[in-house]
Design an enzyme around this catalytic site. Structure first.
Site, short mmCIF file in Angstrom:
data_model
loop_
_atom_site.label_atom_id
_atom_site.label_comp_id
_atom_site.label_asym_id
_atom_site.label_seq_id
_atom_site.Cartn_x
_atom_site.Cartn_y
_atom_site.Cartn_z
N CYS A 130 -3.98 -0.31 8.37
CA CYS A 130 -3.75 -2.01 9.08
C CYS A 130 -2.21 -0.79 8.86
CB CYS A 130 -3.55 -3.83 8.60
SG CYS A 130 -3.13 -3.04 6.91
N GLY A 147 1.74 -6.93 8.16
CA GLY A 147 0.95 -8.52 7.75
C GLY A 147 -0.35 -8.38 7.29
N CYS A 202 1.09 -1.23 0.14
CA CYS A 202 0.19 -0.22 0.06
C CYS A 202 0.46 1.08 -0.59
CB CYS A 202 -0.56 0.03 1.25
SG CYS A 202 -2.06 -1.68 0.96
N CYS A 205 2.20 2.74 3.56
CA CYS A 205 2.28 1.67 4.55
C CYS A 205 3.81 1.49 3.86
CB CYS A 205 1.77 0.42 4.50
SG CYS A 205 2.43 -0.67 5.20
S1 SF4 Z 1 1.09 -3.89 6.22
FE1 SF4 Z 1 -1.25 -3.43 5.68
S2 SF4 Z 1 -1.27 -1.56 5.22
FE2 SF4 Z 1 0.71 -2.12 4.92
S3 SF4 Z 1 1.40 -2.88 2.93
FE3 SF4 Z 1 0.52 -4.70 3.93
S4 SF4 Z 1 -2.16 -4.32 3.67
FE4 SF4 Z 1 -1.31 -2.43 2.85
#
Ligand code: SF4
Length: 358
Positions: free
Chosen positions: A336, A162, A119, A122
């Site tokens: 997340c 994760g 994402c 993130c």
């Molecule tokens: S931890 Fe959550 S916010 Fe980060 S890349 Fe993975 S799915 Fe996306």
């Protein structure tokens, strides 16, 4: 010490332990004794299981291992939220976040070392995934958090590093172990699994018969924006995701919470609001608006307060149960992963707290 040939004891269910005990030539009731030591007394080694004969403790230690999490560092925000960096037995690092509130002690756990979903906002997703956590390690995170709090954990959320549905079997195994009424006994409704939109995972959850809360990171009301923010959308489009969520709600009678991080000019326009209302009035659901916590790794800016307020008013007028979190990125209901934990480090001036073992 090499643990590779032994199983994490906290990833073993009570029926499995009973079967192992019987095969080991021991009385079946011993399994319940072990279970009580693990989840009622929460001992951290075999020697702590004082009513077990030494021979049984030796057998146990040759087959199983404790998922000892070594505390690498702890940072605390002004609001009392703690981010703990933990080293796993193979040296990999994960994070867990403790969010205390008046009547809750919540822990946000990681389900993988890294994440493959990338994402845009993130940090952990930009490094890829190194490995899945075992159920015993996830349960170990919860027990470690309880030791850190010095009090019982009331809520567990899978919103750390994760994607839980990319490690489906071990996550569900951990949920069942935490939920076991003879063991840790955490109500399923106090456990939230948060997915970025992995459709097959949502479909599998329908048949689990678990009363856990499901949260879906939406973050955009159309494919163009969502493709840019969340590459998962290329695999499972918004239409496919929403239809899967509708069927999930219909079949399980469980209400899904959609997380919507608000980013100025990216997903908070008048058209975005209109599209969001269309999406969220297809079936009963909740939406949680999260003004973006600005972080170094992502150049998006948070929505203006009046824009957030307009979203709340219009969504509620449309009959959609709407909450908003103004909590500078520390709120557990944020998106997340590292969106929240990185932002805590950057914008909340987390201060280190003294080291002690978990
Ligand atoms: S931890 Fe959550 S916010 Fe980060 S890349 Fe993975 S799915 Fe996306």
């Amino acid at each position: 010490m090499d643990h590779s040939d032994r199983i994490f004891i906290h990833g073993v269910s009570l029926p499995e332990l009973q079967e192992w005990i019987t095969q080991a030539g021991e009385q079946k009731y011993r399994a319940m004794q072990i279970w009580e030591w693990l989840y009622h007394h929460q001992v951290e080694d075999w020697d702590g299981m004082k009513n077990l004969p030494k021979t049984l403790r030796e057998k146990l230690s040759s087959s199983f291992v404790f998922a000892a999490l070594e505390r690498e560092s702890v940072q605390e925000s002004e609001t009392g939220t703690r981010k703990i960096l933990c080293r796993l037995t193979d040296g990999e690092l994960i994070e867990e976040v403790l969010i205390p509130a008046a009547d809750r002690r919540t822990v946000c756990v990681s389900s993988q070392v890294g994440c493959m979903f990338g994402c845009a906002f993130c940090a952990s997703g930009q490094l890829g995934v190194k490995r899945n956590l075992k159920a015993g390690e996830i349960v170990g995170e919860v027990l470690a958090a309880q030791r850190e709090y010095g009090d019982r954990i009331t809520n567990v959320v899978f919103m750390g590093i994760g994607e839980p549905f990319d490690n489906y079997d071990e996550v569900i195994r951990a949920v069942r172990i935490l939920n076991d009424p003879d063991g840790f006994c955490l109500g399923a409704r106090r456990i939230t699994i948060s997915t970025c939109g992995v459709v097959p995972g949502i479909q599998r959850m329908e048949d689990e018969g678990l009363q856990v809360e499901l949260s879906v990171s939406l973050h955009a009301p159309n494919d163009t924006t969502r493709d840019a923010l969340m590459p998962v959308n290329v695999s499972w489009s918004l239409e496919e995701l929403m239809e899967t969520c509708r069927i999930y709600t219909l079949r399980t009678k469980r209400i899904i919470t959609f997380e919507y991080t608000m980013i100025r000019g990216i997903n908070d326009t008048e058209q975005d609001l209109a599209d969001l209302i269309v999406l969220l009035t297809r079936f009963p659901c909740r939406v949680n608006l999260i003004p973006l916590s600005e972080i170094e790794e992502y150049d998006g800016r948070t929505s203006k307060r009046e824009t957030v307020e307009k979203f709340i008013n219009r969504l509620e007028k449309a009959g959609i149960n709407t909450t908003v979190r103004w909590s500078k990125g520390v709120d557990v209901n944020a998106a997340c992963g590292q969106l929240r934990s990185k932002s805590m480090g950057n914008s909340l001036r987390m201060k280190p707290v003294p080291q002690q073992s978990l």
